[in-house]
Design a protein around this motif. Structure first.
Motif, PDB file in Angstrom:
ATOM      1  N   ILE A  22       0.932  -1.169  -0.015  1.00  0.00           N
ATOM      2  CA  ILE A  22      -0.056  -0.003   0.056  1.00  0.00           C
ATOM      3  C   ILE A  22       0.883   1.421  -0.029  1.00  0.00           C
ATOM      4  N   LEU A  23       1.998   1.265   0.708  1.00  0.00           N
ATOM      5  CA  LEU A  23       2.953   2.414   0.772  1.00  0.00           C
ATOM      6  C   LEU A  23       3.598   2.435  -0.460  1.00  0.00           C
ATOM      7  N   ALA A  24       3.375   1.609  -1.186  1.00  0.00           N
ATOM      8  CA  ALA A  24       4.399   1.488  -2.662  1.00  0.00           C
ATOM      9  C   ALA A  24       3.171   1.930  -3.848  1.00  0.00           C
ATOM     10  N   GLY A  25       1.861   2.234  -3.289  1.00  0.00           N
ATOM     11  CA  GLY A  25       0.948   2.646  -4.460  1.00  0.00           C
ATOM     12  C   GLY A  25      -0.372   1.882  -4.469  1.00  0.00           C
ATOM     13  N   ALA A  26      -0.313   0.618  -3.842  1.00  0.00           N
ATOM     14  CA  ALA A  26      -1.322  -0.297  -3.937  1.00  0.00           C
ATOM     15  C   ALA A  26      -2.756   0.222  -3.421  1.00  0.00           C
ATOM     16  N   ASN A  27      -3.888  -0.036  -3.782  1.00  0.00           N
ATOM     17  CA  ASN A  27      -5.073   0.628  -3.356  1.00  0.00           C
ATOM     18  C   ASN A  27      -6.146  -0.318  -3.141  1.00  0.00           C
ATOM     19  N   VAL A  28      -5.947  -1.718  -3.190  1.00  0.00           N
ATOM     20  CA  VAL A  28      -6.950  -2.701  -2.984  1.00  0.00           C
ATOM     21  C   VAL A  28      -6.466  -4.138  -2.304  1.00  0.00           C
ATOM     22  N   VAL A  29      -7.261  -4.558  -1.286  1.00  0.00           N
ATOM     23  CA  VAL A  29      -6.901  -5.752  -0.641  1.00  0.00           C
ATOM     24  C   VAL A  29      -7.911  -6.658  -1.034  1.00  0.00           C
ATOM     25  N   MET A  30      -7.489  -8.010  -0.980  1.00  0.00           N
ATOM     26  CA  MET A  30      -8.580  -9.098  -1.121  1.00  0.00           C
ATOM     27  C   MET A  30      -8.736  -9.958   0.003  1.00  0.00           C
ATOM     28  N   PRO A  31      -9.290  -9.764   0.820  1.00  0.00           N
ATOM     29  CA  PRO A  31      -9.404 -10.588   1.985  1.00  0.00           C
ATOM     30  C   PRO A  31     -10.280 -12.010   1.647  1.00  0.00           C
ATOM     31  N   ASN A  32      -9.956 -12.949   2.230  1.00  0.00           N
ATOM     32  CA  ASN A  32     -10.380 -14.331   1.852  1.00  0.00           C
ATOM     33  C   ASN A  32     -11.881 -14.684   2.511  1.00  0.00           C
ATOM     34  N   LEU A  33     -12.835 -14.847   1.524  1.00  0.00           N
ATOM     35  CA  LEU A  33     -14.265 -15.178   1.903  1.00  0.00           C
ATOM     36  C   LEU A  33     -14.482 -16.565   1.877  1.00  0.00           C
ATOM     37  N   SER A  34     -13.668 -17.271   1.335  1.00  0.00           N
ATOM     38  CA  SER A  34     -14.088 -18.787   1.249  1.00  0.00           C
ATOM     39  C   SER A  34     -14.253 -19.574   2.717  1.00  0.00           C
ATOM     40  N   PRO A  35     -15.145 -20.359   2.590  1.00  0.00           N
ATOM     41  CA  PRO A  35     -15.424 -21.082   3.649  1.00  0.00           C
ATOM     42  C   PRO A  35     -13.860 -21.645   4.282  1.00  0.00           C
ATOM     43  N   ILE A  36     -13.540 -21.596   5.565  1.00  0.00           N
ATOM     44  CA  ILE A  36     -12.349 -21.794   6.190  1.00  0.00           C
ATOM     45  C   ILE A  36     -11.883 -23.200   5.788  1.00  0.00           C
ATOM     46  N   ARG A  37     -12.923 -24.191   5.971  1.00  0.00           N
ATOM     47  CA  ARG A  37     -12.475 -25.628   5.798  1.00  0.00           C
ATOM     48  C   ARG A  37     -11.829 -25.889   4.392  1.00  0.00           C
ATOM     49  N   PHE A  38     -12.132 -25.060   3.371  1.00  0.00           N
ATOM     50  CA  PHE A  38     -11.647 -25.300   2.019  1.00  0.00           C
ATOM     51  C   PHE A  38     -10.202 -24.487   1.988  1.00  0.00           C
ATOM     52  N   ARG A  39     -10.038 -23.491   2.821  1.00  0.00           N
ATOM     53  CA  ARG A  39      -8.998 -22.529   2.454  1.00  0.00           C
ATOM     54  C   ARG A  39      -7.454 -23.365   2.286  1.00  0.00           C
ATOM     55  N   LYS A  40      -7.192 -24.223   3.136  1.00  0.00           N
ATOM     56  CA  LYS A  40      -5.996 -25.047   3.361  1.00  0.00           C
ATOM     57  C   LYS A  40      -5.748 -25.600   1.792  1.00  0.00           C
ATOM     58  N   LYS A  41      -6.848 -25.962   1.189  1.00  0.00           N
ATOM     59  CA  LYS A  41      -6.808 -26.746   0.155  1.00  0.00           C
ATOM     60  C   LYS A  41      -6.246 -25.966  -1.200  1.00  0.00           C
ATOM     61  N   TYR A  42      -6.537 -24.614  -1.038  1.00  0.00           N
ATOM     62  CA  TYR A  42      -6.331 -23.629  -2.147  1.00  0.00           C
ATOM     63  C   TYR A  42      -4.948 -23.192  -1.884  1.00  0.00           C
ATOM     64  N   LEU A  43      -3.940 -24.025  -1.975  1.00  0.00           N
ATOM     65  CA  LEU A  43      -2.613 -23.610  -1.723  1.00  0.00           C
ATOM     66  C   LEU A  43      -1.887 -23.378  -2.982  1.00  0.00           C
ATOM     67  N   LEU A  44      -1.660 -22.275  -3.501  1.00  0.00           N
ATOM     68  CA  LEU A  44      -0.833 -21.923  -4.550  1.00  0.00           C
ATOM     69  C   LEU A  44       0.598 -21.931  -4.330  1.00  0.00           C
ATOM     70  N   TYR A  45       0.970 -21.598  -3.139  1.00  0.00           N
ATOM     71  CA  TYR A  45       2.344 -21.762  -2.585  1.00  0.00           C
ATOM     72  C   TYR A  45       2.516 -21.999  -1.162  1.00  0.00           C
ATOM     73  N   ASN A  46       3.558 -22.156  -0.668  1.00  0.00           N
ATOM     74  CA  ASN A  46       3.987 -22.784   0.682  1.00  0.00           C
ATOM     75  C   ASN A  46       3.444 -21.421   1.617  1.00  0.00           C
ATOM     76  N   ASP A  47       2.816 -21.786   2.933  1.00  0.00           N
ATOM     77  CA  ASP A  47       2.715 -20.912   3.934  1.00  0.00           C
ATOM     78  C   ASP A  47       1.995 -19.708   3.721  1.00  0.00           C
ATOM     79  N   LYS A  48       1.109 -19.684   2.745  1.00  0.00           N
ATOM     80  CA  LYS A  48       0.051 -18.664   2.452  1.00  0.00           C
ATOM     81  C   LYS A  48      -0.729 -17.828   3.564  1.00  0.00           C
ATOM     82  N   ALA A  49      -0.572 -16.528   3.636  1.00  0.00           N
ATOM     83  CA  ALA A  49      -1.144 -15.886   4.708  1.00  0.00           C
ATOM     84  C   ALA A  49      -2.413 -15.741   5.007  1.00  0.00           C
ATOM     85  N   CYS A  50      -3.095 -15.553   6.031  1.00  0.00           N
ATOM     86  CA  CYS A  50      -4.355 -15.442   6.501  1.00  0.00           C
ATOM     87  C   CYS A  50      -5.494 -16.486   6.024  1.00  0.00           C
ATOM     88  N   MET A  51      -4.999 -17.753   6.507  1.00  0.00           N
ATOM     89  CA  MET A  51      -5.727 -18.781   6.209  1.00  0.00           C
ATOM     90  C   MET A  51      -6.807 -19.109   7.200  1.00  0.00           C
TER      91      MET A  51
END
Ligand code: SAM
Length: 345
Positions: A285-314
């Motif tokens: 944000i301090l480098a000019g971004a202006n959008v954040v995309m919080p996760n609304l997926s049901p929590i029980r599925f979130r760990k399965k949508y892993l594009l990379y290791n240690d994904k934040a805010c799971m």
């Protein structure tokens, strides 16, 4: 360097070798100056408001086999899931209650969501939430399918081009996926009328600084309404598992350059940025971004949508994550904007 930064801010354009200089030769102080200029440009357009988008991870089935991605077809360790229309609508309901006015349905390229199935989901959201924007990020489709999505009520589409350099693109994707098809999709989306988003992973394997310059020039030509930039992060069950992650610093520089070139664009501070460093999202944000995309997926599925290791805010409930987002934003002088946040010029 400061002269380059001023000129970029004023004219929104530099020569290729000048972009390269910014990408490679800034001192720490000059970097801070770049970020300052980028956030001033963002604040001129969006004041101190940060738009939020509710991310619904629709499916982790994918017919593609991108070498970098944790949900690639060949990853047989991934536990696959698909959300039903009812589960999507429940996520929207929760999101709407919390104040979200954009829903982003993102997923692997999963052909079980036929055009008919997707149109039904989109129409149901559109009917129930006429005041909300519907964003899709479901990969490459033909013109007619995109048009059906649009006619059903979708407004925006995210499809990163990943790399405009054919050789580099080919080194990230198996045979059959080409940058020609990808860029044709992007121009089709724009033609149909979608607010269209594209972008890259910074530090993806084999990427050179010249590649990033080419990507910057491609985005200048495409003029997307949204630009998604995040660092590449390895996933343990992909062929790129041992490749270096992208650099936080370079990602922020790319974000800031793109902000100066595209003052009106909607630029997220991505989950990958939040993953690479605890304060990565704030720094975006301090480098000019202006959008954040919080996760609304049901929590029980979130760990399965892993594009990379240690994904934040799971594990955060959407409500909790909004409250902590607001606190973090306040600390750096920003606040959540509950506006639907369409592209405006
Ligand atoms: N299938 C759709 C598509 O390809 O556009 C949407 C889902 S795809 C997983 C969303 C984005 O995740 C990709 O555009 C890619 O840039 C990003 N991504 C995938 N694997 C990643 C990784 N290992 N590190 C960082 N970003 C990654």
């Amino acid at each position: 360097m400061k002269e380059l930064i001023h000129r970029l801010r004023e004219t929104r354009k530099l020569q290729p070798d000048e972009y390269k200089q910014l990408l490679t030769s800034l001192t720490k102080e000059e970097q801070e100056y770049l970020f300052l200029n980028a956030r001033e440009v963002a604040q001129e357009q969006f004041s101190n408001g940060i738009f939020i988008r509710g991310l619904i991870e629709l499916t982790n089935y994918c017919k593609n086999d991108c070498y970098y991605c944790g949900i690639r077809r060949s990853n047989d360790k991934a536990q696959r899931y698909r959300l039903t229309k009812e589960e999507v609508l429940e996520s929207c309901e929760e999101g709407y209650r919390l104040g979200f006015r954009t829903f982003v349905m993102q997923g692997g390229e999963d052909d079980s969501y036929t055009p008919r199935v997707m149109v039904d989901i989109i129409k149901s959201i559109r009917e129930k939430y006429p005041d909300c924007a519907i964003t899709l990020s479901l990969g490459e489709k033909d013109y007619d399918t995109y048009k059906q999505y649009y006619d059903a009520g979708a407004n925006r589409y995210l499809l990163r081009h990943e790399s405009i350099n054919a050789e580099h693109y080919a080194s990230l994707h198996p045979q059959g996926m080409t940058i020609q098809t990808r860029s044709e999709c992007l121009f089709n989306l724009k033609k149909i009328g979608f607010q269209t988003g594209s972008g890259i992973m910074v530090g993806s394997p084999n990427q050179t600084i010249d590649n990033i310059v080419e990507d910057i020039l491609f985005l200048e030509e495409l003029q997307p309404q949204m630009i998604g930039i995040g660092p590449y992060l390895p996933h343990k069950d992909t062929p790129f598992k041992d490749k270096e992650k992208g650099s936080l610093e370079l990602t922020l520089i790319v974000v800031a350059i793109l902000r100066l070139m595209h003052p009106y664009a909607l630029i997220p501070s991505t989950t990958a940025l939040a993953t690479i460093a605890d304060d990565g999202r704030d720094k975006g944000i301090l480098a000019g971004a202006n959008v954040v995309m919080p996760n609304l997926s049901p929590i029980r599925f979130r760990k399965k949508y892993l594009l990379y290791n240690d994904k934040a805010c799971m594990d955060d409930e959407a409500a909790e994550s909004l409250a902590s987002l607001q606190k973090r934003l306040e600390k750096i002088g920003y606040t959540i904007s509950y506006d639907r946040g369409d592209f405006r010029k």
